[in-house]
Design an enzyme around this catalytic site. Structure first.
Site, PDB file in Angstrom:
ATOM      1  N   TYR A  33      -8.726  -0.075  -7.048  1.00 55.64           N
ATOM      2  CA  TYR A  33      -8.172   1.269  -6.921  1.00 55.64           C
ATOM      3  C   TYR A  33      -6.725   1.231  -6.475  1.00 55.64           C
ATOM      4  O   TYR A  33      -6.212   0.190  -6.072  1.00 55.64           O
ATOM      5  CB  TYR A  33      -9.026   2.117  -5.965  1.00 55.64           C
ATOM      6  N   ARG A 101     -28.525  -3.295 -14.975  1.00 61.05           N
ATOM      7  CA  ARG A 101     -27.972  -3.983 -13.816  1.00 61.05           C
ATOM      8  C   ARG A 101     -28.088  -5.480 -14.024  1.00 61.05           C
ATOM      9  O   ARG A 101     -29.195  -6.014 -14.139  1.00 61.05           O
ATOM     10  CB  ARG A 101     -28.724  -3.567 -12.535  1.00 61.05           C
ATOM     11  N   LYS A 150      -7.109  -5.217  -4.478  1.00 61.63           N
ATOM     12  CA  LYS A 150      -7.449  -3.894  -3.906  1.00 61.63           C
ATOM     13  C   LYS A 150      -8.768  -3.396  -4.477  1.00 61.63           C
ATOM     14  O   LYS A 150      -8.804  -2.498  -5.328  1.00 61.63           O
ATOM     15  CB  LYS A 150      -6.306  -2.906  -4.164  1.00 61.63           C
ATOM     16  N   GLU A 182      -4.599  -6.903   9.471  1.00 59.07           N
ATOM     17  CA  GLU A 182      -4.035  -5.597   9.099  1.00 59.07           C
ATOM     18  C   GLU A 182      -4.941  -4.500   9.652  1.00 59.07           C
ATOM     19  O   GLU A 182      -5.967  -4.776  10.263  1.00 59.07           O
ATOM     20  CB  GLU A 182      -3.897  -5.486   7.574  1.00 59.07           C
ATOM     21  N   LEU A 206      -3.788  -7.071   2.219  1.00 58.54           N
ATOM     22  CA  LEU A 206      -3.341  -6.381   1.012  1.00 58.54           C
ATOM     23  C   LEU A 206      -1.812  -6.348   1.019  1.00 58.54           C
ATOM     24  O   LEU A 206      -1.199  -6.100   2.054  1.00 58.54           O
ATOM     25  CB  LEU A 206      -3.881  -4.946   0.987  1.00 58.54           C
TER      26      LEU A 206
HETATM   27  N1  PDD Z   1      -4.984   1.847   1.742  1.00 60.54           N
HETATM   28  N2  PDD Z   1      -4.064  -2.705   3.802  1.00 60.54           N
HETATM   29  C1  PDD Z   1      -5.217  -2.150   3.403  1.00 60.54           C
HETATM   30  C2  PDD Z   1      -6.487  -2.835   3.741  1.00 60.54           C
HETATM   31  C3  PDD Z   1      -5.204  -0.936   2.681  1.00 60.54           C
HETATM   32  O1  PDD Z   1      -6.360  -0.386   2.278  1.00 60.54           O
HETATM   33  C4  PDD Z   1      -3.975  -0.301   2.404  1.00 60.54           C
HETATM   34  C5  PDD Z   1      -3.884   0.993   1.621  1.00 60.54           C
HETATM   35  C6  PDD Z   1      -2.783  -0.919   2.852  1.00 60.54           C
HETATM   36  C7  PDD Z   1      -1.432  -0.326   2.579  1.00 60.54           C
HETATM   37  O2  PDD Z   1      -1.084  -0.425   1.220  1.00 60.54           O
HETATM   38  P1  PDD Z   1      -0.113   0.627   0.550  1.00 60.54           P
HETATM   39  O3  PDD Z   1       1.140   0.634   1.365  1.00 60.54           O
HETATM   40  O4  PDD Z   1       0.098   0.090  -0.797  1.00 60.54           O
HETATM   41  O5  PDD Z   1      -0.795   1.967   0.598  1.00 60.54           O
HETATM   42  C8  PDD Z   1      -2.879  -2.125   3.528  1.00 60.54           C
HETATM   43  C9  PDD Z   1      -5.018   3.064   0.977  1.00 60.54           C
HETATM   44  C10 PDD Z   1      -3.946   4.017   1.342  1.00 60.54           C
HETATM   45  C11 PDD Z   1      -6.416   3.650   1.071  1.00 60.54           C
HETATM   46  O6  PDD Z   1      -7.346   2.866   1.029  1.00 60.54           O
HETATM   47  O7  PDD Z   1      -6.571   4.877   1.144  1.00 60.54           O
END
Ligand code: PDD
Length: 286
Positions: A33, A101, A150, A182, A206
């Site tokens: 996503y 499945r 992601k 993170e 990420l």
């Molecule tokens: N999340 N680390 C993780 C684990 C994340 O899920 C996200 C983003 C980030 C930041 O990435 P970016 O700057 O590209 O948004 C770091 C999104 C916003 C979410 O899951 O809603």
């Protein structure tokens, strides 16, 4: 308000959108996503999100569902149909459904990916939390080893947010071998003696699109950036802390595990970076 959402080539009211119960996103979390922020009805860092999507798909041997310019058109059409001026667009691509499945991936020639997009209206630029800062707790990072992809496997981050909520905090920072990886849905930073410190890129985190932009702006503003691991102890003794993500931009962190960071108020570096990020993002939004 009934949103108009996008599902596999069609724009439909949200209550009419359908995906198969055999979809591998539903059965195996076999999907990726992106969340792209929207300011003044325009997309922030669309190219960065499109490139990361491409990479996530390719790491999982999933075909690109459509060319990037088509993806941009779908984003823009969705913004227009929902009259969204500020918030986010959520995009999900899964390996689709072969009508059963099976752990084995289906043949990509016959099973097409599912593509879903929807809007989320939310004030991001004017945020009460940015004025006060947020509080985080630390939790062990027990996620899988490819956090650079992601994927939609978000159960543990979701549990982390619930643990934070139960502890009266706003979010959680995840710790592996004593070092902060993170936040549950954001990248983590500290500031010490004017230096901005954030974990280096690798499979453990990420590669945030907001992170890349913020570090670029910080360097352009002659701030010192160190991309390296930092421990929970170091974070607790930092002058400032903050997080970044598409849904929060730059958000100050004022407490970690109940201990005040700095003087307990959003610090000057986080505040400045938030201002720069907002200004630059508005200027380059498409
Ligand atoms: N999340 N680390 C993780 C684990 C994340 O899920 C996200 C983003 C980030 C930041 O990435 P970016 O700057 O590209 O948004 C770091 C999104 C916003 C979410 O899951 O809603």
């Amino acid at each position: 308000m009934t949103r108009t959402v996008y599902v596999n080539g069609a724009f439909v009211p949200e209550n009419e959108a359908k995906v198969s119960i055999f979809d591998r996103g539903f059965l195996f979390a076999d999907g990726v996503y992106e969340v792209t922020s929207v300011l003044d009805g325009k997309l922030i860092d669309f190219d960065g999100h499109a490139k990361r999507l491409e990479r996530s798909l390719s790491e999982l041997d999933m075909p690109q569902p459509m060319p990037t310019d088509e993806l941009l058109s779908v984003h823009r059409e969705l913004l227009a149909r929902n009259d969204l001026s500020e918030g986010m667009i959520y995009l999900q691509v899964t390996r689709g459904s072969d009508g059963d499945r099976d752990f084995v991936f289906p043949d990509p020639d016959t099973t097409k990916p599912s593509v879903v997009l929807f809007t989320q209206a939310k004030p991001i630029a004017q945020s009460a939390a940015a004025e006060t800062g947020i509080r985080v707790i630390s939790i062990e990072d027990i996620r899988w080893g490819r956090r650079d992809i992601k994927t939609v496997q978000l159960l543990y981050p979701s549990m982390g947010k619930m643990l934070a909520k139960k502890a009266g905090a706003d979010d959680a920072w995840m710790i592996e071998d004593g070092f902060v990886t993170e936040g549950t849905s954001n990248n983590a930073y500290i500031v010490k003696d004017g230096k901005i410190i954030t974990r280096h890129l690798g499979n453990e985190i990420l590669h945030g699109i907001t992170r890349a932009a913020v570090l670029r702006f910080a360097r352009e503003a002659q701030m010192t950036v160190e991309e390296r691991s930092f421990s929970l102890d170091e974070a607790m003794n930092a002058d400032e802390a903050f997080i970044t993500s598409a849904s929060t931009f730059v958000m100050p962190v004022v407490e970690i595990d109940g201990r005040t960071v700095g003087n307990g108020a959003p610090g000057p570096v986080a505040k400045r970076l938030r201002e720069i990020y907002l200004e630059e993002s508005r200027n380059s939004a498409i």
